[in-house]
Design a protein around this motif. Structure first.
Motif, PDB file in Angstrom:
ATOM      1  N   GLY A  84      -1.671   2.798   1.105  1.00  0.00           N
ATOM      2  CA  GLY A  84      -1.457   2.136  -0.181  1.00  0.00           C
ATOM      3  C   GLY A  84      -0.531   2.944  -1.069  1.00  0.00           C
ATOM      4  N   GLY A  85      -0.384   2.507  -2.292  1.00  0.00           N
ATOM      5  CA  GLY A  85       0.519   3.171  -3.225  1.00  0.00           C
ATOM      6  C   GLY A  85       0.770   2.222  -4.366  1.00  0.00           C
ATOM      7  N   SER A  86       1.472   2.683  -5.346  1.00  0.00           N
ATOM      8  CA  SER A  86       1.706   1.797  -6.487  1.00  0.00           C
ATOM      9  C   SER A  86       2.980   1.012  -6.271  1.00  0.00           C
ATOM     10  N   ALA A  87       3.003  -0.193  -6.842  1.00  0.00           N
ATOM     11  CA  ALA A  87       4.184  -1.044  -6.684  1.00  0.00           C
ATOM     12  C   ALA A  87       5.171  -0.652  -7.738  1.00  0.00           C
ATOM     13  N   VAL A 127      -1.685 -11.651  -2.776  1.00  0.00           N
ATOM     14  CA  VAL A 127      -1.670 -10.641  -3.857  1.00  0.00           C
ATOM     15  C   VAL A 127      -1.635 -11.317  -5.230  1.00  0.00           C
ATOM     16  N   GLU A 161      -5.812  -3.846  -1.349  1.00  0.00           N
ATOM     17  CA  GLU A 161      -5.344  -3.386  -0.040  1.00  0.00           C
ATOM     18  C   GLU A 161      -3.848  -3.087  -0.058  1.00  0.00           C
ATOM     19  N   ALA A 162      -3.142  -3.814  -0.891  1.00  0.00           N
ATOM     20  CA  ALA A 162      -1.691  -3.618  -0.994  1.00  0.00           C
ATOM     21  C   ALA A 162      -1.354  -2.478  -1.957  1.00  0.00           C
ATOM     22  N   GLY A 163      -2.394  -1.816  -2.486  1.00  0.00           N
ATOM     23  CA  GLY A 163      -2.155  -0.679  -3.356  1.00  0.00           C
ATOM     24  C   GLY A 163      -1.997  -1.052  -4.812  1.00  0.00           C
ATOM     25  N   LEU A 164      -2.368  -2.276  -5.156  1.00  0.00           N
ATOM     26  CA  LEU A 164      -2.241  -2.732  -6.545  1.00  0.00           C
ATOM     27  C   LEU A 164      -3.615  -2.687  -7.212  1.00  0.00           C
ATOM     28  N   TYR A 205       2.358  -8.534   2.674  1.00  0.00           N
ATOM     29  CA  TYR A 205       2.195  -8.048   1.306  1.00  0.00           C
ATOM     30  C   TYR A 205       3.557  -7.947   0.633  1.00  0.00           C
ATOM     31  N   VAL A 209      -7.151  -8.353  -1.611  1.00  0.00           N
ATOM     32  CA  VAL A 209      -5.859  -8.160  -0.954  1.00  0.00           C
ATOM     33  C   VAL A 209      -4.916  -7.362  -1.857  1.00  0.00           C
ATOM     34  N   LEU A 225       4.883  -4.122   1.076  1.00  0.00           N
ATOM     35  CA  LEU A 225       3.905  -3.082   0.733  1.00  0.00           C
ATOM     36  C   LEU A 225       3.063  -2.690   1.926  1.00  0.00           C
ATOM     37  N   SER A 226       3.011  -3.546   2.932  1.00  0.00           N
ATOM     38  CA  SER A 226       2.135  -3.265   4.068  1.00  0.00           C
ATOM     39  C   SER A 226       2.608  -2.046   4.846  1.00  0.00           C
TER      40      SER A 226
END
Lengths: 154, 140
Positions: free
Chosen positions: A151-154, B38, B47-50, A83, B44, A145-146
């Motif tokens: 999870g979380g925001s980018a 992504v 899953e990556a938080g987006l 990710y 996906v 990001l993995s």
């Protein structure tokens, strides 16, 4: 898999050569929405003093990415590219990449840290022609990001 | 670029608006061989938080570069190009996709032969690149 700060300073063996074809450049220029004739028309390129069609400024990333894929397979880095997102990118050009180039990229790790729970990896990629003459240097930072818990925001 | 007026510090380059759709991301994925899911797979991305599929940062950077190369007329005049990817460009699965707006400005004269062009790149009113700038050589 955990990012290994011990890999900082390591330079990996050069990636296998990347042959740059005019068609690859054409397809890339089209994908980034740039219709400039210099990327597709040899005469337009020569009018600007290029011996062959040049690639757009960000194309060297494609070359470096192939080399990085080879490097990420070295397990000592411990970086999970599943990710991957891009943090920073810098290109320093000696000359544009051109059709007919056979490019050899050497990747080195310049930084590895955890930042707010995410793995952050910095690399340098030196792209040279077959004679070893420098073409472009790339400096990059990636965030995985993995490594984010839940999870979380980018 | 022999016209001195064109290289005056503070000159604004033409504003460009570029539409980025899911199809465009697939096309860029193919051309760049960057198949990171992504950029095309909503599951996906979540899953990556987006919240949504995001554009390749390098596609956004390429879109922004054209403002510079359209102005120079020669991509070989760009000697350095950099950015930070401050916010993702979310690309919904609609015909409109995302709209990326690129503004460029001649920001500084570095020396006799080089200038710096600063770029402001926004999507949906939010700046997506920061410190996006190119160094351009003025003479062959």
């Amino acid at each position: 898999m955990a990012l290994n700060p011990g890999c900082v300073g390591t330079t990996y063996p050069p990636a296998r050569p990347y042959p740059v074809e005019a068609e690859t450049i054409r397809r890339f220029a089209e994908a980034v929405g740039d219709p400039a004739p210099v990327y597709t028309d040899l005469r337009a390129a020569k009018d600007l003093g290029h011996p062959a069609v040049p690639a757009p400024p960000t194309f060297p990333f494609v070359v470096a990415m192939r080399a990085m894929d080879e490097v990420f397979s070295y397990e000592d880095i411990g970086f999970d590219p599943t990710y991957l997102i891009h943090g920073e990118q810098r290109f320093e050009y000696t000359r544009p990449v051109r059709a007919g180039d056979r490019l050899v990229t050497t990747v080195g790790i310049t930084g590895a840290k955890r930042l707010r729970g995410k793995d952050v990896l910095s690399l340098r990629a030196d792209v040279a022609d077959e004679d070893g003459e420098p073409v472009v240097a790339l400096h990059m930072t990636f965030v995985s990001l993995s490594a984010v818990e839940g999870g979380g925001s980018a | 670029m022999t016209d001195a007026e064109r290289i005056e510090v503070g000159t604004e380059l033409p504003v460009r608006k570029v539409t980025v759709t899911r199809g465009g991301l697939v096309r860029y994925a193919g051309a760049s061989e960057d198949f990171n899911p992504v950029h095309w797979n909503p599951r996906v991305a979540r899953e990556a938080g987006l919240p949504e599929v995001i554009a390749h940062g390098m596609l956004t950077m390429a879109i922004a570069a054209r403002t510079v190369t359209d102005w120079t007329g020669d991509p070989g005049a760009v000697v350095e190009y950099r950015t930070r990817f401050s916010r993702p460009v979310f690309v919904p699965d609609t015909a409109e996709g995302a709209s990326v707006e690129v503004r460029g400005r001649i920001a500084a004269r570095i020396d006799e032969d080089h200038i710096r062009v600063d770029l402001v790149v926004a999507a949906g009113g939010t700046r997506v690149l920061s410190e996006a700038r190119a160094i351009v050589r003025l003479t062959g």
